[in-house]
Design a protein around this motif. Sequence first.
Motif, PDB file in Angstrom:
ATOM      1  N   LEU A  77      -3.868 -13.797  -4.649  1.00 55.93           N
ATOM      2  CA  LEU A  77      -5.250 -13.466  -4.354  1.00 55.93           C
ATOM      3  C   LEU A  77      -5.400 -12.849  -2.964  1.00 55.93           C
ATOM      4  CD1 LEU A  77      -8.215 -13.555  -5.239  1.00 55.93           C
ATOM      5  CD2 LEU A  77      -8.346 -15.855  -4.270  1.00 55.93           C
ATOM      6  N   THR A  78      -4.637 -13.339  -1.987  1.00 59.09           N
ATOM      7  CA  THR A  78      -4.759 -12.844  -0.612  1.00 59.09           C
ATOM      8  C   THR A  78      -4.060 -11.504  -0.400  1.00 59.09           C
ATOM      9  OG1 THR A  78      -2.834 -14.141   0.039  1.00 59.09           O
ATOM     10  CG2 THR A  78      -5.025 -15.144   0.381  1.00 59.09           C
ATOM     11  N   ASP A 164      -6.296 -12.254   5.110  1.00 61.97           N
ATOM     12  CA  ASP A 164      -6.253 -11.443   6.325  1.00 61.97           C
ATOM     13  C   ASP A 164      -5.204 -10.335   6.273  1.00 61.97           C
ATOM     14  OD1 ASP A 164      -8.217 -13.009   7.643  1.00 61.97           O
ATOM     15  OD2 ASP A 164      -6.696 -14.536   8.043  1.00 61.97           O
ATOM     16  N   SER A 165      -4.419 -10.282   5.220  1.00 65.56           N
ATOM     17  CA  SER A 165      -3.319  -9.338   5.139  1.00 65.56           C
ATOM     18  C   SER A 165      -3.785  -7.950   4.705  1.00 65.56           C
ATOM     19  CB  SER A 165      -2.276  -9.865   4.147  1.00 65.56           C
ATOM     20  OG  SER A 165      -1.259  -8.923   3.947  1.00 65.56           O
ATOM     21  N   LEU A 166      -3.519  -6.960   5.532  1.00 65.11           N
ATOM     22  CA  LEU A 166      -3.778  -5.554   5.202  1.00 65.11           C
ATOM     23  C   LEU A 166      -5.186  -5.312   4.664  1.00 65.11           C
ATOM     24  CD1 LEU A 166      -0.343  -4.870   3.475  1.00 65.11           C
ATOM     25  CD2 LEU A 166      -0.971  -4.300   5.831  1.00 65.11           C
ATOM     26  N   VAL A 167      -6.173  -5.918   5.296  1.00 67.24           N
ATOM     27  CA  VAL A 167      -7.557  -5.836   4.820  1.00 67.24           C
ATOM     28  C   VAL A 167      -8.040  -4.391   4.776  1.00 67.24           C
ATOM     29  CG1 VAL A 167      -9.952  -6.455   5.334  1.00 67.24           C
ATOM     30  CG2 VAL A 167      -8.147  -8.177   5.495  1.00 67.24           C
ATOM     31  N   ASN A 168      -7.864  -3.647   5.873  1.00 69.19           N
ATOM     32  CA  ASN A 168      -8.361  -2.272   5.900  1.00 69.19           C
ATOM     33  C   ASN A 168      -7.642  -1.406   4.871  1.00 69.19           C
ATOM     34  OD1 ASN A 168     -10.325  -0.528   7.292  1.00 69.19           O
ATOM     35  ND2 ASN A 168      -8.500   0.710   7.680  1.00 69.19           N
ATOM     36  N   ARG A 170      -6.496  -2.392   2.005  1.00 69.66           N
ATOM     37  CA  ARG A 170      -7.044  -2.727   0.685  1.00 69.66           C
ATOM     38  C   ARG A 170      -8.463  -2.187   0.518  1.00 69.66           C
ATOM     39  NH1 ARG A 170      -6.235  -8.827  -0.316  1.00 69.66           N
ATOM     40  NH2 ARG A 170      -6.115  -9.024   1.937  1.00 69.66           N
ATOM     41  N   ILE A 171      -9.249  -2.169   1.603  1.00 73.00           N
ATOM     42  CA  ILE A 171     -10.581  -1.549   1.533  1.00 73.00           C
ATOM     43  C   ILE A 171     -10.426  -0.059   1.226  1.00 73.00           C
ATOM     44  CG2 ILE A 171     -12.578  -0.829   2.911  1.00 73.00           C
ATOM     45  CD1 ILE A 171     -12.478  -3.620   4.231  1.00 73.00           C
ATOM     46  N   CYS A 172      -9.483   0.581   1.873  1.00 73.65           N
ATOM     47  CA  CYS A 172      -9.252   2.009   1.634  1.00 73.65           C
ATOM     48  C   CYS A 172      -8.733   2.263   0.221  1.00 73.65           C
ATOM     49  CB  CYS A 172      -8.298   2.570   2.684  1.00 73.65           C
ATOM     50  SG  CYS A 172      -9.022   2.595   4.352  1.00 73.65           S
ATOM     51  N   LYS A 173      -7.921   1.373  -0.291  1.00 72.93           N
ATOM     52  CA  LYS A 173      -7.461   1.493  -1.679  1.00 72.93           C
ATOM     53  C   LYS A 173      -8.656   1.374  -2.628  1.00 72.93           C
ATOM     54  CE  LYS A 173      -4.165  -0.465  -4.989  1.00 72.93           C
ATOM     55  NZ  LYS A 173      -3.083  -1.458  -5.172  1.00 72.93           N
ATOM     56  N   ALA A 174      -9.543   0.437  -2.335  1.00 72.36           N
ATOM     57  CA  ALA A 174     -10.748   0.272  -3.156  1.00 72.36           C
ATOM     58  C   ALA A 174     -11.582   1.546  -3.129  1.00 72.36           C
ATOM     59  CB  ALA A 174     -11.574  -0.907  -2.660  1.00 72.36           C
ATOM     60  N   ILE A 175     -11.764   2.114  -1.951  1.00 68.64           N
ATOM     61  CA  ILE A 175     -12.536   3.354  -1.827  1.00 68.64           C
ATOM     62  C   ILE A 175     -11.891   4.464  -2.648  1.00 68.64           C
ATOM     63  CG2 ILE A 175     -13.226   5.189  -0.216  1.00 68.64           C
ATOM     64  CD1 ILE A 175     -13.555   2.899   1.904  1.00 68.64           C
ATOM     65  N   SER A 176     -10.576   4.581  -2.536  1.00 65.20           N
ATOM     66  CA  SER A 176      -9.849   5.599  -3.289  1.00 65.20           C
ATOM     67  C   SER A 176     -10.078   5.453  -4.790  1.00 65.20           C
ATOM     68  CB  SER A 176      -8.353   5.498  -2.961  1.00 65.20           C
ATOM     69  OG  SER A 176      -7.607   6.391  -3.740  1.00 65.20           O
ATOM     70  N   LEU A 177     -10.079   4.217  -5.288  1.00 63.29           N
ATOM     71  CA  LEU A 177     -10.302   3.987  -6.714  1.00 63.29           C
ATOM     72  C   LEU A 177     -11.769   4.208  -7.086  1.00 63.29           C
ATOM     73  CD1 LEU A 177      -8.043   0.846  -7.182  1.00 63.29           C
ATOM     74  CD2 LEU A 177      -7.625   3.147  -8.107  1.00 63.29           C
ATOM     75  N   LEU A 178     -12.686   3.718  -6.269  1.00 62.27           N
ATOM     76  CA  LEU A 178     -14.107   3.853  -6.568  1.00 62.27           C
ATOM     77  C   LEU A 178     -14.554   5.316  -6.553  1.00 62.27           C
ATOM     78  CD1 LEU A 178     -15.506   0.795  -4.592  1.00 62.27           C
ATOM     79  CD2 LEU A 178     -15.209   1.009  -7.081  1.00 62.27           C
ATOM     80  N   GLU A 179     -13.894   6.122  -5.749  1.00 58.45           N
ATOM     81  CA  GLU A 179     -14.233   7.538  -5.721  1.00 58.45           C
ATOM     82  C   GLU A 179     -13.790   8.265  -6.989  1.00 58.45           C
ATOM     83  OE1 GLU A 179     -12.666   8.699  -1.876  1.00 58.45           O
ATOM     84  OE2 GLU A 179     -14.610   8.309  -0.928  1.00 58.45           O
ATOM     85  N   LYS A 180     -13.073   7.577  -7.862  1.00 56.37           N
ATOM     86  CA  LYS A 180     -12.667   8.143  -9.147  1.00 56.37           C
ATOM     87  C   LYS A 180     -13.644   7.816 -10.262  1.00 56.37           C
ATOM     88  CE  LYS A 180      -7.739   7.865  -7.956  1.00 56.37           C
ATOM     89  NZ  LYS A 180      -7.661   9.173  -7.428  1.00 56.37           N
ATOM     90  N   ILE A 181     -14.754   7.160  -9.941  1.00 56.27           N
ATOM     91  CA  ILE A 181     -15.778   6.872 -10.941  1.00 56.27           C
ATOM     92  C   ILE A 181     -16.326   8.194 -11.464  1.00 56.27           C
ATOM     93  CG2 ILE A 181     -18.086   5.906 -11.337  1.00 56.27           C
ATOM     94  CD1 ILE A 181     -17.416   3.796  -9.181  1.00 56.27           C
ATOM     95  N   LYS A 182     -16.430   8.279 -12.786  1.00 54.02           N
ATOM     96  CA  LYS A 182     -17.001   9.469 -13.414  1.00 54.02           C
ATOM     97  C   LYS A 182     -18.232   9.066 -14.201  1.00 54.02           C
ATOM     98  CE  LYS A 182     -12.523  11.644 -13.918  1.00 54.02           C
ATOM     99  NZ  LYS A 182     -11.349  11.243 -14.651  1.00 54.02           N
ATOM    100  N   ILE A 183     -19.310   9.798 -13.954  1.00 57.19           N
ATOM    101  CA  ILE A 183     -20.557   9.570 -14.675  1.00 57.19           C
ATOM    102  C   ILE A 183     -20.888  10.862 -15.408  1.00 57.19           C
ATOM    103  CG2 ILE A 183     -22.998   8.980 -14.469  1.00 57.19           C
ATOM    104  CD1 ILE A 183     -22.107   7.533 -11.826  1.00 57.19           C
ATOM    105  N   PRO A 184     -20.869  10.829 -16.755  1.00 56.52           N
ATOM    106  CA  PRO A 184     -21.094  12.078 -17.509  1.00 56.52           C
ATOM    107  C   PRO A 184     -22.471  12.665 -17.291  1.00 56.52           C
ATOM    108  CG  PRO A 184     -20.685  10.212 -18.992  1.00 56.52           C
ATOM    109  CD  PRO A 184     -20.661   9.701 -17.592  1.00 56.52           C
TER     110      PRO A 184
END
Length: 184
Positions: A77-78, A164-168, A170-184
């Motif tokens: 989880l961490t 506390d491990s690699l928080v930023n 993982r936030i950047c990974k989340a952003i990278s994935l969320l920016e792939k959201i497609k809304i038709p």
Amino acid sequence: MKHFILVIATTLLFFSCNTKTVLQKECNCKDVFVENLEEVKDAKNLFSLEIPKNWKTNLYTDARQSSIYSADTIKDLTESLLLDINYINNSVDFSDIFKLKIEQENLSKKLIQRKAKEINFLNKPSYYTISIGKKGEFNYNVLQIFTKLDAGNSLLATAEIYGDSLVNKRICKAISLLEKIKIP
């Protein structure tokens, strides 16, 4: 002269391909590459998201919303990342009252808002917050992005990061994935 023009053109092409989004700049992200992705559509076919194939994903729907919840359950989880994307049949207005309500909700969950700003996300008006706190025995970071899709619908994308491990990163990974959201 040909070589000089070629070098300039290559340099411009390289930098134009590596242009960071507003949210990536806000969070000081370096390039994040996530591999082995698959497209997952919500139950109502209102949006889709590309996420790693090995993540556990659940879909949820009711009369007011449709959601994709996905997490990297292979890692502790961490070290993992949890994403929850909700297409909501209700519009948002980024008024001061809305922003105060979000901050109060975070405080009720013992989260302190660290960053908050109106931005463009998915080419739509949006408001993001990053809050920190403690959940159980773990330090906890939450990225929320509220996006106004149209007069009657909005999107709420949430990324949860424990520990506390690699928080930023993982936030950047989340952003990278969320920016792939497609809304038709």
